[in-house]
Motif scaffolding. Structure first.
Motif, PDB file in Angstrom:
ATOM      1  N   ALA A 244       0.851  -1.145   0.110  1.00 39.80           N
ATOM      2  CA  ALA A 244       0.019  -0.019   0.044  1.00 39.80           C
ATOM      3  C   ALA A 244       0.991   1.143   0.131  1.00 39.80           C
ATOM      4  O   ALA A 244       0.449   2.269  -0.719  1.00 39.80           O
ATOM      5  N   PHE A 386      -5.868   4.184   1.046  1.00 43.62           N
ATOM      6  CA  PHE A 386      -4.655   3.413   1.688  1.00 43.62           C
ATOM      7  C   PHE A 386      -5.051   2.336   2.440  1.00 43.62           C
ATOM      8  O   PHE A 386      -4.673   1.103   2.314  1.00 43.62           O
ATOM      9  N   THR A 389      -6.876  -0.388   0.646  1.00 42.24           N
ATOM     10  CA  THR A 389      -5.896  -1.288  -0.083  1.00 42.24           C
ATOM     11  C   THR A 389      -5.343  -2.440   0.993  1.00 42.24           C
ATOM     12  O   THR A 389      -5.290  -3.767   0.645  1.00 42.24           O
ATOM     13  N   ILE A 390      -5.128  -1.840   2.332  1.00 46.99           N
ATOM     14  CA  ILE A 390      -4.714  -3.116   3.167  1.00 46.99           C
ATOM     15  C   ILE A 390      -5.586  -4.071   3.472  1.00 46.99           C
ATOM     16  O   ILE A 390      -5.264  -5.240   3.386  1.00 46.99           O
TER      17      ILE A 390
END
Length: 404
Positions: A244, A386, A389-390
């Motif tokens: 990320a 972000f 995404t994780i």
């Protein structure tokens, strides 16, 4: 005569404080024995003997401030410590047939035991005893050979005749006052600075832990057999966070005055709780590390943190931090930034919860994730994307393998 010097401190460390001498003047010491401990605002450093000999002089006492490479004592090389007082001769002993009242024996025996106990205590322990009124003889020691340490005196576990903890009597009101360690004072300073000098916000999301729990369950034995280390969840989160960070460079950046510094490397700090306070050792170049490397690195750092053996170089230079309050049972929190970093990921406890999946209620192991970030550099859109995404990478670990 050899000088005993404090270690050479890095530029970021101005001075330190002697927290404990493990030997007294006149004691015999061997090469590589730990003579003293010096606490800085980042780590506790050990001073070791460079040769065999006798500790002939202590120049800097407990609680004294020392500078980098400053002389703190003297060692007489190759010398032998003076012998202890000889045991009583046979003719000085009472006749075996002589009856001695028990009370006449108890007092000198107890006095001798108290004297020996006092000799075994370090100056730091004796000073803490005078300050707090706590008798070291009543404290359960965690040091070498069961010795009572300064940390034991700061947070004492009292022992009874059977070694169990003594409960405070009902209605008793007690308090104690002890100075902050340099490390804890520095942590407090940095946390307060982070809240006052950054525009910190936190965004939350939740992740379904079932896929990686099944992955771990299927491969944990083969993983441990192959790599010699257990497969945990942290390595997957570190790899997901690293990926990320590649996609959102601002989260991996820092602010230096009016400049933004974009880092072309990924050094992830993993927050670890120790007896002396919170420390954040750093995994270097996590984009080049395998999951086995990450697990080994985390295990080594945790062990060093517990033993107080982390080096300063191991806790500086991180670009992003992960903290896991879930190991203590935390369900949700807002982690505080670790300046000059601009973001920190908070993991929490995994709990089974009813979730709606394709129109049906399913019980799934869920974890709340929190991302605190500096809004001066990172926009809300970037922060949310972000964290998403994780979430996606953890819920679909095959995406890490396929670089999707």
């Amino acid at each position: 005569m050899a000088e005993i010097k404090a270690p050479v401190f890095p530029e970021s460390v101005a001075d330190g404080t002697i927290v404990e001498w493990h030997f007294a003047e006149g004691d015999q010491v061997s090469r590589d024995a730990v003579l003293a401990e010096i606490e800085t605002d980042k780590v506790v450093l050990e001073v070791v003997a460079q040769t065999d000999g006798v500790l002939s002089k202590i120049v800097k006492n407990v609680d004294d401030t020392v500078l980098s490479a400053e002389v703190i004592g003297e060692l007489t090389e190759g010398a032998t410590a003076a012998p202890k007082a000889d045991a009583p001769k046979a003719e000085d002993k009472a006749d075996a047939n002589t009856t001695v009242p028990p009370e006449s024996v108890a007092a000198p025996v107890q006095a001798k035991a108290d004297e020996q106990s006092h000799k075994d205590q370090s100056p730091a322990v004796r000073k803490a005893a005078n300050t707090t009124g706590v008798n070291p003889a009543d404290v359960q020691g965690t040091g070498r050979g069961g010795r009572v340490t300064k940390s034991d005196m700061a947070n004492p576990t009292f022992k009874s005749d059977t070694g169990s903890v003594i409960a405070t009597s009902v209605g008793e009101r007690t308090e104690k006052r002890v100075p902050m360690t340099r490390l804890r004072a520095r942590v407090a300073e940095r946390l307060l600075s982070a809240t006052q000098e950054t525009a910190m916000l936190t965004t939350f999301n939740e992740v379904n832990m079932k896929p990686i729990m099944e992955l771990r369950s299927e491969f944990k034995e083969r993983f441990e057999k192959r790599h010699g280390v257990k497969l945990g969840f942290m390595s997957i989160f570190v790899k997901a966070a690293t990926e990320a960070l590649k996609r959102f460079p601002a989260v991996n950046a820092s602010i230096d005055g009016n400049d933004i510094v974009y880092h072309g490397y990924y050094d992830v700090g993993v927050a670890v709780s120790s007896d002396r306070g919170l420390v954040v050792p750093v995994l270097r170049d996590t984009d080049q590390m395998s999951m086995a490397d990450i697990e080994k690195g985390i295990g080594d750092m945790a062990a060093k943190a517990r033993e107080g053996k982390l080096g300063i170089e191991e806790m500086t230079g991180g670009t992003f931090t992960i903290t896991n309050g879930g190991v203590f049972g935390s369900l949700m929190s807002t982690p505080i930034l670790n300046p000059p970093q601009t973001a920190i990921l908070g993991m929490h406890a995994t709990k089974e919860r009813p979730m709606a999946v394709n129109g049906e209620v399913v019980i799934l192991p869920m974890m709340y994730l929190a991302l605190s970030y500096d809004h001066r550099l990172i926009d809300g859109k970037e922060a949310v994307q972000f964290l998403v995404t994780i979430k996606e990478l953890v819920e679909n670990p095959a995406m890490l393998l396929l670089d999707l």
